[in-house]
Design a protein around this motif. Structure first.
Motif, PDB file in Angstrom:
ATOM      1  N   ASP A  70     139.738 157.370  42.507  1.00 15.90           N
ATOM      2  CA  ASP A  70     138.926 157.507  43.709  1.00 15.90           C
ATOM      3  C   ASP A  70     139.103 156.249  44.552  1.00 15.90           C
ATOM      4  N   PRO A  71     139.662 156.376  45.753  1.00 16.10           N
ATOM      5  CA  PRO A  71     139.879 155.185  46.579  1.00 16.10           C
ATOM      6  C   PRO A  71     138.619 154.366  46.839  1.00 16.10           C
ATOM      7  N   SER A  72     137.455 155.010  46.864  1.00 14.57           N
ATOM      8  CA  SER A  72     136.213 154.277  47.124  1.00 14.57           C
ATOM      9  C   SER A  72     135.672 153.582  45.878  1.00 14.57           C
ATOM     10  N   GLY A  73     136.097 154.009  44.710  1.00  9.62           N
ATOM     11  CA  GLY A  73     135.582 153.444  43.472  1.00  9.62           C
ATOM     12  C   GLY A  73     134.265 154.052  43.027  1.00  9.62           C
ATOM     13  N   GLN A  74     133.767 155.050  43.736  1.00 12.30           N
ATOM     14  CA  GLN A  74     132.481 155.669  43.397  1.00 12.30           C
ATOM     15  C   GLN A  74     132.599 156.674  42.255  1.00 12.30           C
ATOM     16  N   ASN A  75     133.642 157.489  42.263  1.00  3.92           N
ATOM     17  CA  ASN A  75     133.829 158.537  41.254  1.00  3.92           C
ATOM     18  C   ASN A  75     135.139 158.362  40.505  1.00  3.92           C
ATOM     19  N   GLY A  76     135.470 157.130  40.213  1.00  5.57           N
ATOM     20  CA  GLY A  76     136.716 156.807  39.535  1.00  5.57           C
ATOM     21  C   GLY A  76     137.158 155.426  39.975  1.00  5.57           C
ATOM     22  N   ILE A  77     138.360 155.059  39.630  1.00  2.83           N
ATOM     23  CA  ILE A  77     138.881 153.737  39.983  1.00  2.83           C
ATOM     24  C   ILE A  77     139.877 153.879  41.134  1.00  2.83           C
ATOM     25  N   PRO A  78     139.880 152.930  42.073  1.00  4.27           N
ATOM     26  CA  PRO A  78     140.919 152.952  43.106  1.00  4.27           C
ATOM     27  C   PRO A  78     142.297 152.821  42.453  1.00  4.27           C
ATOM     28  N   PHE A  79     143.294 153.432  43.064  1.00  2.56           N
ATOM     29  CA  PHE A  79     144.636 153.363  42.496  1.00  2.56           C
ATOM     30  C   PHE A  79     145.303 152.045  42.845  1.00  2.56           C
ATOM     31  N   ASP A  80     145.482 151.804  44.128  1.00  2.00           N
ATOM     32  CA  ASP A  80     146.107 150.563  44.569  1.00  2.00           C
ATOM     33  C   ASP A  80     145.511 150.231  45.925  1.00  2.00           C
ATOM     34  N   ASP A  81     144.784 149.129  46.000  1.00  2.00           N
ATOM     35  CA  ASP A  81     144.169 148.764  47.264  1.00  2.00           C
ATOM     36  C   ASP A  81     144.338 147.278  47.537  1.00  2.00           C
ATOM     37  N   ALA A  82     144.024 146.890  48.746  1.00  4.07           N
ATOM     38  CA  ALA A  82     144.217 145.504  49.179  1.00  4.07           C
ATOM     39  C   ALA A  82     143.242 144.541  48.511  1.00  4.07           C
ATOM     40  N   ASP A  83     142.159 145.042  47.960  1.00  2.00           N
ATOM     41  CA  ASP A  83     141.147 144.177  47.345  1.00  2.00           C
ATOM     42  C   ASP A  83     141.479 143.808  45.902  1.00  2.00           C
ATOM     43  N   SER A  84     142.600 144.244  45.390  1.00  2.00           N
ATOM     44  CA  SER A  84     143.046 143.968  44.023  1.00  2.00           C
ATOM     45  C   SER A  84     142.147 144.586  42.959  1.00  2.00           C
ATOM     46  N   ALA A  85     141.304 145.526  43.337  1.00  2.00           N
ATOM     47  CA  ALA A  85     140.453 146.178  42.353  1.00  2.00           C
ATOM     48  C   ALA A  85     141.103 147.432  41.781  1.00  2.00           C
ATOM     49  N   GLY A  86     142.232 147.839  42.368  1.00  2.00           N
ATOM     50  CA  GLY A  86     142.890 149.057  41.931  1.00  2.00           C
ATOM     51  C   GLY A  86     143.557 148.906  40.573  1.00  2.00           C
ATOM     52  N   ILE A  87     143.753 150.045  39.928  1.00  2.00           N
ATOM     53  CA  ILE A  87     144.320 150.042  38.583  1.00  2.00           C
ATOM     54  C   ILE A  87     145.732 149.471  38.565  1.00  2.00           C
ATOM     55  N   VAL A  88     146.537 149.744  39.581  1.00  2.00           N
ATOM     56  CA  VAL A  88     147.914 149.235  39.606  1.00  2.00           C
ATOM     57  C   VAL A  88     147.918 147.712  39.629  1.00  2.00           C
ATOM     58  N   GLN A  89     147.115 147.114  40.507  1.00  2.00           N
ATOM     59  CA  GLN A  89     147.088 145.652  40.596  1.00  2.00           C
ATOM     60  C   GLN A  89     146.516 145.034  39.324  1.00  2.00           C
ATOM     61  N   ARG A  90     145.541 145.666  38.715  1.00  2.00           N
ATOM     62  CA  ARG A  90     144.975 145.149  37.460  1.00  2.00           C
ATOM     63  C   ARG A  90     146.033 145.115  36.355  1.00  2.00           C
ATOM     64  N   LEU A  91     146.848 146.156  36.287  1.00  2.00           N
ATOM     65  CA  LEU A  91     147.909 146.205  35.277  1.00  2.00           C
ATOM     66  C   LEU A  91     148.967 145.143  35.539  1.00  2.00           C
ATOM     67  N   LYS A  92     149.350 144.980  36.789  1.00  2.00           N
ATOM     68  CA  LYS A  92     150.322 143.938  37.134  1.00  2.00           C
ATOM     69  C   LYS A  92     149.771 142.552  36.817  1.00  2.00           C
ATOM     70  N   ASP A  93     148.500 142.335  37.144  1.00  2.00           N
ATOM     71  CA  ASP A  93     147.878 141.030  36.866  1.00  2.00           C
ATOM     72  C   ASP A  93     147.851 140.728  35.368  1.00  2.00           C
ATOM     73  N   ALA A  94     147.629 141.762  34.543  1.00  2.00           N
ATOM     74  CA  ALA A  94     147.618 141.562  33.088  1.00  2.00           C
ATOM     75  C   ALA A  94     148.982 141.083  32.596  1.00  2.00           C
ATOM     76  N   LEU A  95     150.048 141.581  33.192  1.00  2.00           N
ATOM     77  CA  LEU A  95     151.392 141.135  32.816  1.00  2.00           C
ATOM     78  C   LEU A  95     151.687 139.749  33.367  1.00  2.00           C
ATOM     79  N   LEU A  96     151.340 139.525  34.614  1.00  2.00           N
ATOM     80  CA  LEU A  96     151.657 138.253  35.252  1.00  2.00           C
ATOM     81  C   LEU A  96     150.853 137.083  34.672  1.00  2.00           C
ATOM     82  N   ALA A  97     149.735 137.380  34.053  1.00  2.00           N
ATOM     83  CA  ALA A  97     148.944 136.319  33.405  1.00  2.00           C
ATOM     84  C   ALA A  97     149.731 135.680  32.268  1.00  2.00           C
ATOM     85  N   GLU A  98     150.713 136.402  31.722  1.00  2.00           N
ATOM     86  CA  GLU A  98     151.534 135.916  30.616  1.00  2.00           C
ATOM     87  C   GLU A  98     152.997 135.786  31.029  1.00  2.00           C
ATOM     88  N   ARG A  99     153.248 135.492  32.296  1.00  2.00           N
ATOM     89  CA  ARG A  99     154.625 135.525  32.808  1.00  2.00           C
ATOM     90  C   ARG A  99     155.511 134.392  32.316  1.00  2.00           C
TER      91      ARG A  99
END
Length: 175
Positions: A101-130
């Motif tokens: 859900d792009p708004s985050g109300q009924n699910g998680i945003p996929f990829d958004d500019a606020d870095s709250a989206g699932i795609v950015q979270r997954l990338k951040d998890a990898l980059l934390a150990e780069r």
């Protein structure tokens, strides 16, 4: 399963926990992030017999071994080593009973500019150990990893979201 694929999926475990604790569906159920080893076609957190594989049950992140390149160095048998692991994230919009859900109300945003989206979270998890990721077998020392070939193909589908990228490990192998 390659140790690099295992390592990538292990990095996503904390994201799965955080997402299920912080995001809910309209029904009040937690948003699920399912980690999939695409080399073995199974969800890591469930026994193989329980796998439905439907996007209505969660957002799926999969990893697969793509390539290994060894270049000899020096006069001994040591090599520079590069391993590529492909990552794919797929989800269904909440309008079709999915977990995105792009708004985050009924699910998680996929990829958004606020870095709250699932795609950015997954990338951040990898980059934390780069730097110096402990992803290889005992005879391999990786110095760093990079994310390459990023493609968000969500616009090609009506209610399905999809993003792909490669995780490229670079290091040294003592043979």
């Amino acid at each position: 399963m390659s140790s690099e694929v295992t390592w990538v999926l292990d990095q996503f475990a904390s994201v799965a926990t955080t997402v299920s604790n912080n995001y809910t569906l309209a029904s009040g159920d937690p948003v699920q992030l399912e980690r999939v080893n695409r080399d073995e076609s199974r969800i890591l957190d469930q026994p193989p017999g329980d796998i439905q594989g439907e996007l209505q049950t969660g957002v799926f992140v999969g990893a697969t071994h793509v390539d290994t390149v060894r270049d000899p160095i020096g006069t001994e048998y040591d090599a520079d080593r590069e391993v590529v692991v492909g990552v794919r994230v797929t989800g269904l919009t909440h309008r079709e009973y999915g977990h995105i859900d792009p708004s985050g109300q009924n699910g998680i945003p996929f990829d958004d500019a606020d870095s709250a989206g699932i795609v950015q979270r997954l990338k951040d998890a990898l980059l934390a150990e780069r730097t110096w990721p402990a992803a290889g077998p005992a005879d391999v020392s990786y110095t760093h990893l990079e994310l390459q070939n990023e493609a968000n193909t969500s616009q090609q589908y009506a209610d399905t979201f999809r993003a792909d990228w490669d995780v490229v490990f670079s290091g040294h192998e003592e043979l």
